[in-house]
Scaffold this motif. Structure first.
Motif, PDB file in Angstrom:
ATOM      1  N   LYS A  67       0.830  -1.210   0.000  1.00 28.16           N
ATOM      2  CA  LYS A  67       0.000   0.000   0.000  1.00 28.16           C
ATOM      3  C   LYS A  67       0.864   1.259   0.000  1.00 28.16           C
ATOM      4  O   LYS A  67       0.585   2.219  -0.721  1.00 28.16           O
ATOM      5  CB  LYS A  67      -0.943   0.012   1.206  1.00 28.16           C
ATOM      6  N   LEU A  68       1.913   1.270   0.821  1.00 27.24           N
ATOM      7  CA  LEU A  68       2.785   2.444   0.902  1.00 27.24           C
ATOM      8  C   LEU A  68       3.539   2.670  -0.413  1.00 27.24           C
ATOM      9  O   LEU A  68       3.690   3.815  -0.859  1.00 27.24           O
ATOM     10  CB  LEU A  68       3.760   2.298   2.068  1.00 27.24           C
ATOM     11  N   LYS A  69       3.984   1.602  -1.033  1.00 24.77           N
ATOM     12  CA  LYS A  69       4.660   1.729  -2.326  1.00 24.77           C
ATOM     13  C   LYS A  69       3.706   2.285  -3.379  1.00 24.77           C
ATOM     14  O   LYS A  69       4.087   3.144  -4.181  1.00 24.77           O
ATOM     15  CB  LYS A  69       5.210   0.378  -2.789  1.00 24.77           C
ATOM     16  N   ARG A  70       2.467   1.791  -3.372  1.00 22.38           N
ATOM     17  CA  ARG A  70       1.467   2.276  -4.321  1.00 22.38           C
ATOM     18  C   ARG A  70       1.179   3.762  -4.094  1.00 22.38           C
ATOM     19  O   ARG A  70       1.134   4.555  -5.029  1.00 22.38           O
ATOM     20  CB  ARG A  70       0.177   1.462  -4.203  1.00 22.38           C
ATOM     21  N   LEU A  71       1.026   4.148  -2.825  1.00 19.60           N
ATOM     22  CA  LEU A  71       0.790   5.542  -2.482  1.00 19.60           C
ATOM     23  C   LEU A  71       1.950   6.426  -2.920  1.00 19.60           C
ATOM     24  O   LEU A  71       1.743   7.495  -3.512  1.00 19.60           O
ATOM     25  CB  LEU A  71       0.560   5.674  -0.966  1.00 19.60           C
ATOM     26  N   LEU A  72       3.160   5.988  -2.674  1.00 23.70           N
ATOM     27  CA  LEU A  72       4.340   6.750  -3.077  1.00 23.70           C
ATOM     28  C   LEU A  72       4.410   6.884  -4.595  1.00 23.70           C
ATOM     29  O   LEU A  72       4.670   7.977  -5.120  1.00 23.70           O
ATOM     30  CB  LEU A  72       5.603   6.076  -2.537  1.00 23.70           C
ATOM     31  N   ASP A  74       1.886   6.753  -6.711  1.00 27.09           N
ATOM     32  CA  ASP A  74       0.805   7.644  -7.140  1.00 27.09           C
ATOM     33  C   ASP A  74       1.153   9.111  -6.872  1.00 27.09           C
ATOM     34  O   ASP A  74       0.893   9.976  -7.706  1.00 27.09           O
ATOM     35  CB  ASP A  74      -0.508   7.279  -6.432  1.00 27.09           C
ATOM     36  N   ARG A  75       1.737   9.382  -5.723  1.00 31.44           N
ATOM     37  CA  ARG A  75       2.109  10.771  -5.392  1.00 31.44           C
ATOM     38  C   ARG A  75       3.202  11.277  -6.320  1.00 31.44           C
ATOM     39  O   ARG A  75       3.162  12.419  -6.766  1.00 31.44           O
ATOM     40  CB  ARG A  75       2.567  10.861  -3.937  1.00 31.44           C
ATOM     41  N   ARG A  76       4.179  10.430  -6.597  1.00 30.33           N
ATOM     42  CA  ARG A  76       5.244  10.838  -7.525  1.00 30.33           C
ATOM     43  C   ARG A  76       4.680  11.091  -8.918  1.00 30.33           C
ATOM     44  O   ARG A  76       5.085  12.031  -9.595  1.00 30.33           O
ATOM     45  CB  ARG A  76       6.331   9.770  -7.580  1.00 30.33           C
ATOM     46  N   SER A  77       3.764  10.246  -9.321  1.00 30.81           N
ATOM     47  CA  SER A  77       3.139  10.402 -10.633  1.00 30.81           C
ATOM     48  C   SER A  77       2.343  11.708 -10.691  1.00 30.81           C
ATOM     49  O   SER A  77       2.434  12.459 -11.672  1.00 30.81           O
ATOM     50  CB  SER A  77       2.231   9.210 -10.920  1.00 30.81           C
ATOM     51  N   ALA A  78       1.569  11.995  -9.652  1.00 30.48           N
ATOM     52  CA  ALA A  78       0.788  13.231  -9.604  1.00 30.48           C
ATOM     53  C   ALA A  78       1.704  14.443  -9.591  1.00 30.48           C
ATOM     54  O   ALA A  78       1.446  15.448 -10.265  1.00 30.48           O
ATOM     55  CB  ALA A  78      -0.115  13.228  -8.374  1.00 30.48           C
ATOM     56  N   GLN A  79       2.809  14.358  -8.874  1.00 28.49           N
ATOM     57  CA  GLN A  79       3.761  15.455  -8.804  1.00 28.49           C
ATOM     58  C   GLN A  79       4.416  15.673 -10.164  1.00 28.49           C
ATOM     59  O   GLN A  79       4.601  16.809 -10.597  1.00 28.49           O
ATOM     60  CB  GLN A  79       4.820  15.144  -7.739  1.00 28.49           C
TER      61      GLN A  79
END
Length: 85
Positions: A67-72, A74-79
């Motif tokens: 979950k944490l890897k997925r969140l990271l 997704d955040r990097r992608s959004a950034q």
């Protein structure tokens, strides 16, 4: 009483590999040879419970890590998408 038992007869909280490796069982009572079967069964039951607990913890941590890897990601992608605009 087993070597890993506390003076009050309770067992320590967690099994450690050294405890398992060095555990010594009492010998069977008078007229019998070998180890005390009840003590062996108790120790094996305790070991099985500890292993089950550790397996559950590994599963929980693996899921949390995913979950944490997925969140990271997704955040990097959004950034990255924001920086392109």
């Amino acid at each position: 009483m087993t070597r890993d038992a506390r003076p009050d007869g309770t067992l320590s909280a967690r099994l450690h590999p050294l405890l398992v490796r060095d555990h010594q069982f009492a010998t069977a009572g008078f007229g019998r040879r070998g180890l005390d079967p009840r003590e062996v069964r108790r120790f094996l039951h305790r070991l099985a419970l500890e292993l089950a607990s550790l397996h559950q913890e590994v599963t929980r941590l693996t899921e949390e890590n995913t979950k944490l890897k997925r969140l990271l990601r997704d955040r990097r992608s959004a950034q990255a998408n924001r920086s392109l605009w």
